[in-house]
Enzyme design. Structure first.
Site, PDB file in Angstrom:
ATOM      1  N   SER A 130       0.823  -1.204   0.000  1.00 34.91           N
ATOM      2  CA  SER A 130       0.000   0.000   0.000  1.00 34.91           C
ATOM      3  C   SER A 130       0.857   1.254   0.000  1.00 34.91           C
ATOM      4  O   SER A 130       1.943   1.287   0.570  1.00 34.91           O
ATOM      5  CB  SER A 130      -0.936   0.003   1.209  1.00 34.91           C
ATOM      6  N   HIS A 187       5.811   2.542  11.261  1.00 37.90           N
ATOM      7  CA  HIS A 187       4.891   2.970  12.323  1.00 37.90           C
ATOM      8  C   HIS A 187       5.250   4.356  12.835  1.00 37.90           C
ATOM      9  O   HIS A 187       4.499   4.965  13.563  1.00 37.90           O
ATOM     10  CB  HIS A 187       4.915   1.973  13.475  1.00 37.90           C
TER      11      HIS A 187
HETATM   12  N1  GLN Z   1      -0.161  -5.436   1.492  1.00 40.58           N
HETATM   13  C1  GLN Z   1      -0.647  -4.831   2.693  1.00 40.58           C
HETATM   14  C2  GLN Z   1      -0.243  -3.371   2.731  1.00 40.58           C
HETATM   15  O1  GLN Z   1       0.791  -3.035   2.261  1.00 40.58           O
HETATM   16  C3  GLN Z   1      -0.104  -5.519   3.914  1.00 40.58           C
HETATM   17  C4  GLN Z   1      -0.690  -4.947   5.179  1.00 40.58           C
HETATM   18  C5  GLN Z   1      -0.312  -5.698   6.428  1.00 40.58           C
HETATM   19  O2  GLN Z   1       0.624  -6.418   6.479  1.00 40.58           O
HETATM   20  N2  GLN Z   1      -1.046  -5.504   7.465  1.00 40.58           N
HETATM   21  O3  GLN Z   1      -0.941  -2.539   3.240  1.00 40.58           O
END
Ligand code: GLN
Ligand code: ZN
Length: 755
Positions: free
Chosen positions: A436, A697
């Site tokens: 994402s 984060h």
């Molecule tokens: N592919 C998802 C993203 O990049 C993975 C999210 C996750 O690991 N919680 O948002």
């Protein structure tokens, strides 16, 4: 008479009133009084409703402004030094500072409550810590209910679980060494409750279902002897989430008046319990599932209750949910979006309380007294057993045709790696991201408009296409090797797939508390799962059409979809997971056919599904790993399968992760400063791996040097040809202002180690 009892009710309010007011309070838009009034109103409504439904033991003290573990540490005055608290009573500011951090001190750690999706604040034990009664919340709430005319059963977390679930800071103290001082406070609380008129207290000791060291088991004896000797109140000791096993005899020998067992998770322990329970004890039967959304099978439960009443007599039996109802949504009556049939199969917390009352009445007054309710229950179960919406013969048949060969890729990794090298032509230390990109205000607004009917599908699609194109151009520009389309079309990585799969339903109001003010609304898997149409192919294909570099197809894995949903209870979880795996496999094959050469199947939740007892890990890991493999194994050798994991420490299941046989895994590790790498000293990870080098984060942009240093550290235990360069997780919660420089730095760090 058997009694109808409850162990705890959701505290969020039917319309998430608590969340809304707490967040307003934090942002200064609600006063302290408004917050306290909202909280009191939720408690009052919960008590009155449970009382009116006919419950004999209504809980109090199950309410919390944030978390029950935090309440317990406030009760004990176990406030870590860094909050500079020196008062007699823990005030609201200190309480929330511990939960969320303050300008002075960071928040306390939070972790998962057993195998639920609820997170608690982890108590911290420091050298020289002493306890005193620093919050009278429990007694206050008891009195509050009493003034409404309701005699409640106060609930509190037991001393042994409190200590066992906490952590020692700097290794300075053994938590159990604090037991004596802790017990003084508990004794004081029990005394005050008895003085206020409480006849019973419910003390939760969920850690009784874990593998416990001998000293913890010994602490139970000491604790309950002390409490029983000094308290003039009857103690109900509860266990839940699993069976007591070797702790069953220990528990029954404790001088408490009643013991609660989870007979939903562990029905097999009833027989042993009936044989072992001493004459003077009451057995609380946890027969209504507190952790899902399904209507109970009352006939089946009545048979269980009768087994108990025949042996013990009705006077010695309580009927209860398996655990606190905290883990189910509040009220199905508010669920106006579901059709009647689907709703007839379900029960939320309020409906579960009603079921408990019906069960008690059926036993006490005879089934004729609740004939209508039992009839409706039978009918709902009959339709559920046969409904075409649930049972899809083609899906069931496909699952029976799963063979072990379907778990294996066409060739072993060494051969696949060669094929992929030719197909992809990637440099050493390839760079990529997790999927994402920032979910900007514009994207969210476009989705909201589309959902409200304010814009057309065509307009929405055009916005997303523009987003994808921007993402692709940016990635090319900074020189990433394996690109992503950015997931701008997804609001949530499970919901997005659930909405397109058969067998899933979505509630409007089925919220459950995840932590503090955060609630989640898991999809409901009610029927056989299949994929009517491709779910992601058009977006991936479009993204790939814009560039010559490989774009990763992006899927959520079967175990994660299972783990983050309410799962049907009429077949094993493994079977449901296999159905999802086959649906994901279909998507993998369609992506491949559309020319996508790299496909990522995310499994961040794989560790969360681990059973509480270690001797059952293997069974779970076997089917979970097989389901992942099933979803991926149909891909050709030259198609590169990635997976991704985060949110937990994976060191103790790293070998199982290796067995998933993904060609590449990206895995969170920078937040813990690459603690993960310790696992690779003993275990040689077989395939390619990218331990995260960018902690997504944090809003901080990491420097090139920092990430280079992490990569060099990784190279001490990971072979150069195995190492990938990527962030810890997806970037959707970050802003482009942070992501742009951070990814540039990451690519530069990769270039440096290539030299
Ligand atoms: N592919 C998802 C993203 O990049 C993975 C999210 C996750 O690991 N919680 O948002
Ligand atoms: Zn992640």
């Amino acid at each position: 008479m058997v009694l109808a009892t409850n162990l705890g009710f959701p505290r969020i309010g039917p319309d998430r009133e608590l969340k809304k007011t707490v967040e307003k309070f934090w942002s200064g838009k609600a006063s302290r009084q408004e917050l306290l009034d909202t909280a009191a109103a939720i408690r009052r409504d919960n008590w009155l409703m449970q009382k009116e439904l006919g419950l004999d033991h209504v809980p109090c003290g199950d309410f919390s402004l944030y978390d029950h573990m935090l309440d317990t540490l406030a009760m004990l005055g176990a406030v870590p030094k860094r909050y500079g608290w020196s008062g007699d009573q823990v005030d609201l500011d200190t309480y929330f500072a511990m939960a969320r951090g303050s300008a002075k001190a960071p928040a306390m750690e939070m972790t998962k409550w057993f195998d639920t999706n609820y997170h608690y604040i982890v108590p911290e034990f420091e050298r020289g810590m002493t306890f005193h009664l620093a919050s009278t919340k429990l007694v206050d709430e008891y009195n509050e209910a009493k003034s409404l005319g309701i005699r409640t059963r106060p609930v509190l977390l037991g001393p042994v679980s409190f200590l066992h679930l906490g952590k020692s800071i700097g290794g300075g103290v053994k938590p159990l060494s604090l037991l004596d001082s802790l017990l003084e406070v508990y004794i004081e609380v029990l005394r005050r409750l008895a003085d206020a008129g409480a006849g019973w207290v419910q003390i939760d000791e969920p850690c009784l279902v874990l593998d416990l060291p001998e000293e913890v088991r010994a602490a139970f004896n000491k604790t309950y002897s002390r409490l029983a000797a000094s308290a003039k109140i009857k103690i109900l000791l509860t266990s839940y989430f699993d069976e007591l096993r070797e702790n069953l005899d220990l528990t029954f020998r404790l001088p408490v008046a009643a013991v609660h067992l989870d007979l939903v998770r562990a029905p097999q322990q009833l027989e042993k319990a009936l044989a072992a329970i001493p004459q003077d004890k009451i057995l609380s039967l946890g027969v209504v599932d507190g952790r899902n959304v399904w209507r109970s099978d009352l006939d089946a439960i009545l048979r269980v209750i009768r087994m108990a009443t025949e042996k013990l007599g009705k006077e010695r039996v309580f009927i209860a949910p398996s655990c606190s109802l905290l883990h189910s949504p509040v009220d199905l009556d508010l669920e106006t979006g579901l059709d009647d049939e689907l709703r007839s199969w379900m029960a939320f917390a309020k409906q579960k309380v009603h079921e408990i009352v019906i069960l008690a009445r059926a036993v006490n007054e005879g089934e004729h007294a609740v004939a209508e309710e039992l009839k409706a229950n039978r009918e709902a179960h009959a339709t559920r057993r046969t409904s075409k919406r649930i049972h899809n013969p083609a899906v069931k048949e496909r699952v029976t045709r799963i063979t072990p060969e379907m778990f294996d890729r066409p060739a072993p990794f060494a051969i696949r790696r060669k094929a992929q090298e030719t197909a992809l032509g990637l440099p050493p230390f390839p760079t990529t991201t997790i999927g994402s990109f920032p979910q900007t205000k514009e994207i969210r607004a476009a989705r909201a408009d589309f959902n409200k009917g304010k814009s057309t599908a065509g307009q929405y699609k055009a916005t997303l296409r523009t987003e994808i194109e921007k993402a692709i151009r940016f990635q090319e520009e900074i020189g990433l090797d394996v690109l992503v389309h950015g997931e701008s079309e997804r609001s949530d990585m499970v919901e997005y797939f659930g909405e397109q799969l058969e067998g899933f339903a979505f509630t409007r109001n089925g919220w459950v508390q995840s932590y503090g003010s955060r609630c989640v609304r898991p999809p409901v898997i009610f029927g056989d799962v299949s994929r009517p149409e491709p779910m992601t192919v058009a977006w991936s294909k479009y993204a790939q059409s814009l560039t010559r570099r490989p774009v990763k197809g992006m899927l959520t894995g079967p175990v994660t979809i299972l783990q983050w949903s309410f799962v049907r209870d009429d077949q094993p979880r493994k079977t449901t997971c296999e159905q999802i795996a086959l649906a994901i496999l279909d998507e993998v094959l369609d992506l491949e056919a559309a020319g996508i050469k790299v496909i990522q199947i995310d499994e961040p939740a794989i560790r969360e599904g681990l059973p509480l007892r270690r001797d059952r890990w293997n069974d779970y890991l076997t089917w979970a790993v097989n389901c992942f493999r099933l979803s991926a194994a149909g891909a050709k050798s030259e198609t590169q399968i990635h997976t991704h994991m985060c949110y937990s420490e994976f060191n103790d299941i790293i070998a199982a992760i290796g067995r998933m046989d993904a060609d590449v895994i990206s895995i969170e590790s920078s937040r813990s400063k690459m603690e993960l790498l310790a696992a690779f000293k003993e275990y040689q990870y077989p395939n390619d791996i990218g331990p995260g080098v960018y902690d997504i984060h944090s809003p901080r942009v990491p420097t090139v040097e920092e990430m280079e240093e992490l990569l060099r550290r990784a190279l001490q235990v990971i072979a150069p040809e195995q190492l990938w360069v990527n962030p810890d997780c997806g970037l959707k919660t970050r802003s482009w202002e942070e992501v742009r420089p951070a990814l540039k730095h990451m690519v530069d760090a990769a270039r440096r180690i290539r030299m």
